[in-house]
Design a protein around this motif. Structure first.
Motif, PDB file in Angstrom:
ATOM      1  N   UNK A  90       0.831  -1.211   0.000  1.00 53.79           N
ATOM      2  CA  UNK A  90       0.000   0.000   0.000  1.00 53.79           C
ATOM      3  C   UNK A  90       0.862   1.257   0.000  1.00 53.79           C
ATOM      4  N   UNK A  91       1.918   1.247   0.823  1.00 49.71           N
ATOM      5  CA  UNK A  91       2.802   2.396   0.899  1.00 49.71           C
ATOM      6  C   UNK A  91       3.475   2.663  -0.448  1.00 49.71           C
ATOM      7  N   UNK A  92       3.986   1.626  -1.086  1.00 54.72           N
ATOM      8  CA  UNK A  92       4.676   1.787  -2.367  1.00 54.72           C
ATOM      9  C   UNK A  92       3.693   2.252  -3.436  1.00 54.72           C
ATOM     10  N   UNK A  93       2.498   1.692  -3.454  1.00 55.49           N
ATOM     11  CA  UNK A  93       1.494   2.110  -4.443  1.00 55.49           C
ATOM     12  C   UNK A  93       1.149   3.579  -4.259  1.00 55.49           C
ATOM     13  N   UNK A  94       1.056   4.017  -3.008  1.00 55.86           N
ATOM     14  CA  UNK A  94       0.766   5.419  -2.727  1.00 55.86           C
ATOM     15  C   UNK A  94       1.923   6.293  -3.209  1.00 55.86           C
ATOM     16  N   UNK A  95       3.145   5.849  -2.978  1.00 53.75           N
ATOM     17  CA  UNK A  95       4.330   6.607  -3.393  1.00 53.75           C
ATOM     18  C   UNK A  95       4.417   6.715  -4.916  1.00 53.75           C
ATOM     19  N   UNK A  96       4.002   5.656  -5.607  1.00 55.63           N
ATOM     20  CA  UNK A  96       4.063   5.683  -7.073  1.00 55.63           C
ATOM     21  C   UNK A  96       3.009   6.616  -7.665  1.00 55.63           C
TER      22      UNK A  96
END
Length: 100
Positions: A90-96
Motif C-alpha cells: 500500500x505504501x509503495x502504491x501510494x508513493x508511485x
C-alpha cells in the motif's frame, strides 16, 4: 525521478511475489487453535477452527500434538508477515501515485 520510480516499481513487484508465496504457504498450514477438553476425567486436545459459520473441533492424537502446535505457530508468523507485506505494498502504491 525516473530512477526512483523504477526502483519503487521493482520493489512493488518483489513484494507482490513474496505475498503470493506466503499466501500459498498459508494454505498448506492448519487454521485455528488447540483447545484442551476433559472427557470422562481424561484430557484430550482438539484443533478448533471455523468452517463457514460452524466451529469444527478435530481430535489431535497425542503423538501429533507437537507437530500441529509448531504448524499453528508457523501460520501465525506467516500471517504477521503477510500483514506487513500488505502494508508495504500500500505504501509503495501510494508513493508511485504521487506526482511532482
Amino acid at each position: 525521478m525516473l530512477v526512483i520510480r523504477g526502483v519503487l516499481q521493482e520493489e512493488l513487484e518483489r513484494q507482490q511475489r513474496m505475498l503470493k508465496a506466503y499466501l500459498a504457504k498459508l494454505e498448506a498450514l492448519p487454521k485455528g487453535n488447540i483447545v484442551p477438553k476433559k472427557v470422562n476425567g481424561r484430557n484430550y486436545s482438539y484443533l478448533q477452527f471455523r468452517s463457514g459459520r460452524r466451529v469444527v473441533s478435530q481430535y489431535i492424537p497425542e503423538s501429533e500434538l507437537p507437530i500441529i502446535k509448531a504448524k499453528i505457530e508457523e501460520r501465525k508468523r506467516y500471517q504477521k508477515t503477510v500483514r506487513d507485506i500488505q502494508k508495504e505494498i500500500k505504501f509503495i502504491q501510494k508513493a508511485l501515485k504521487i506526482k511532482v
